[in-house]
Design an enzyme around this catalytic site. Structure first.
Site, mmCIF file in Angstrom:
data_model
loop_
_atom_site.group_PDB
_atom_site.id
_atom_site.type_symbol
_atom_site.label_atom_id
_atom_site.label_comp_id
_atom_site.label_asym_id
_atom_site.label_seq_id
_atom_site.Cartn_x
_atom_site.Cartn_y
_atom_site.Cartn_z
ATOM 1 C CE LYS A 115 7.410 15.952 -34.293
ATOM 2 N NZ LYS A 115 6.120 16.411 -33.796
HETATM 3 N N1 PMP Z 1 3.243 15.948 -28.354
HETATM 4 C C1 PMP Z 1 3.010 16.000 -29.672
HETATM 5 C C2 PMP Z 1 1.876 15.198 -30.238
HETATM 6 C C3 PMP Z 1 3.814 16.787 -30.502
HETATM 7 O O1 PMP Z 1 3.575 16.852 -31.810
HETATM 8 C C4 PMP Z 1 4.854 17.549 -29.925
HETATM 9 C C5 PMP Z 1 5.711 18.411 -30.810
HETATM 10 N N2 PMP Z 1 6.796 17.703 -31.326
HETATM 11 C C6 PMP Z 1 5.065 17.460 -28.540
HETATM 12 C C7 PMP Z 1 4.235 16.651 -27.783
HETATM 13 C C8 PMP Z 1 6.177 18.220 -27.883
HETATM 14 O O2 PMP Z 1 7.410 17.657 -28.223
HETATM 15 P P1 PMP Z 1 8.715 18.538 -28.309
HETATM 16 O O3 PMP Z 1 8.819 19.258 -27.012
HETATM 17 O O4 PMP Z 1 9.805 17.546 -28.472
HETATM 18 O O5 PMP Z 1 8.576 19.448 -29.453
#
Ligand code: PMP
Length: 315
Positions: free
Chosen positions: A166
């Protein structure tokens, strides 16, 4: 703002932040305009929610360990070495939440970045970590369902950026997709992978419901390995005996889905009722999405003992 409208707050209401190894008044947590991460997007971050349960007088951090595990693996992907380990990070987050004394839902943003004040590319300079907070409502609508478009911007390929991390720089791609969706009158964008398969939303993963089963794209379609994505799969199986298949699919498959929804820390479970000009199902929130969402909201607020293991109480 109505009760059901997205209510993500832009104004930060925060007394303290974590910065350069300690908790400091928010105004003191500032960086130089020369900071490497600010200039080149050489950072990584997390988005974590803490849910307030008024009846229990308790704030619960959702999936704290999983988020900090992902932060550390993002750090590894871009050569960031933090002094803090997972248990330190959770302790700092609890302390920060206590000091800010929120009695409402909060978003927690840990941000690790290349901190050198130097012109020039690379990933070899020193690192820093900041954590800040903001009261936070619904990022996307969670009741009537949203209208989304298929983005002209493809999701950044794992051949271009480390897969699964991320990274702050990657979110320029997400911001382009989101801005384009808003300009076109949609609430959110669905991005495609470099192979032209459905990948995810600009900041959330996607699920399709077909013939009573869930289908979601695999990690190989350039998606972020979402923590909510895994939680939803578990909820569906444990609560309703609904199975999930991970498989690649083209955007055309979206139109014949019985139901569609996004999921993510920010998005929670957000029903999708229209893609481009086409209604999904009968254009209303589907029954499976609805029951998954109900359980999810109970679980994250500490109302279901079975899912207490998802939560870290602050008090
Ligand atoms: N995809 C992207 C591009 C994101 O930014 C997020 C948010 N973090 C998610 C998927 C979902 O991830 P999570 O469930 O871990 O928040």
């Amino acid at each position: 703002m109505t009760e059901n409208s997205p209510s993500c707050y832009n104004q930060l209401i925060m007394k303290f932040a974590y910065f350069e190894g300690k908790i400091v008044p928010f105004e003191q947590a500032t960086i130089s305009i020369m900071t490497h991460g600010f200039n080149y997007g050489t950072g990584c971050f997390e988005g974590i929610r803490a849910y307030w349960n008024a009846d229990q007088g308790q704030l619960y951090i959702l999936k704290a360990k999983e988020h900090y595990q992902r932060l550390l693996s993002s750090c590894k992907a871009i050569n960031i070495k933090l002094e803090e380990n997972i248990s330190d990070l959770i302790k700092i987050t609890i302390e920060l939440l206590k000091k800010n004394d929120y009695k409402e839902d909060v978003y927690i943003r840990p941000l690790a970045y290349k901190s050198e004040e130097k012109i020039g590319l690379g990933l070899h300079g020193p690192d820093a970590l900041a954590i800040y907070l903001s009261p936070f409502g619904n990022y996307l609508d969670v009741s009537a369902g949203i209208k989304v478009c298929i983005s002209k911007y493809h999701r950044i390929s794992s051949r271009a950026m480390p897969a699964g991390a991320k990274l702050t720089g990657t979110y320029f791609n997400s911001s382009l997709a989101k801005a384009d969706a808003i300009d076109r009158g949609y609430a959110e964008a669905i991005t495609l992978s470099h192979k032209g398969n459905v990948a995810e939303g600009s900041g959330e993963n996607i699920y399709m419901v077909k013939k009573g089963k869930l289908i979601t794209p695999p990690l190989s379609d350039d998606i972020l390995p979402g923590i909510t994505r895994v939680a939803v799969r578990g909820l569906a199986k444990n609560e309703f005996g609904i199975t999930t298949q991970e498989k690649s699919f083209k955007p055309s498959a979206l139109y014949s889905a019985d139901e569609l929804f996004f999921c993510g820390t920010g998005a929670q479970i957000s029903p999708i009722v229209q893609v481009e000009k086409k209604k999904i199902g009968d254009g209303k929130v589907g029954p499976i999405t609805k029951k998954l969402q109900e359980k999810y909201f109970q679980a994250v607020r500490g109302e279901l003992p079975r899912y207490r293991k998802w939560l870290t109480p602050v008090e």
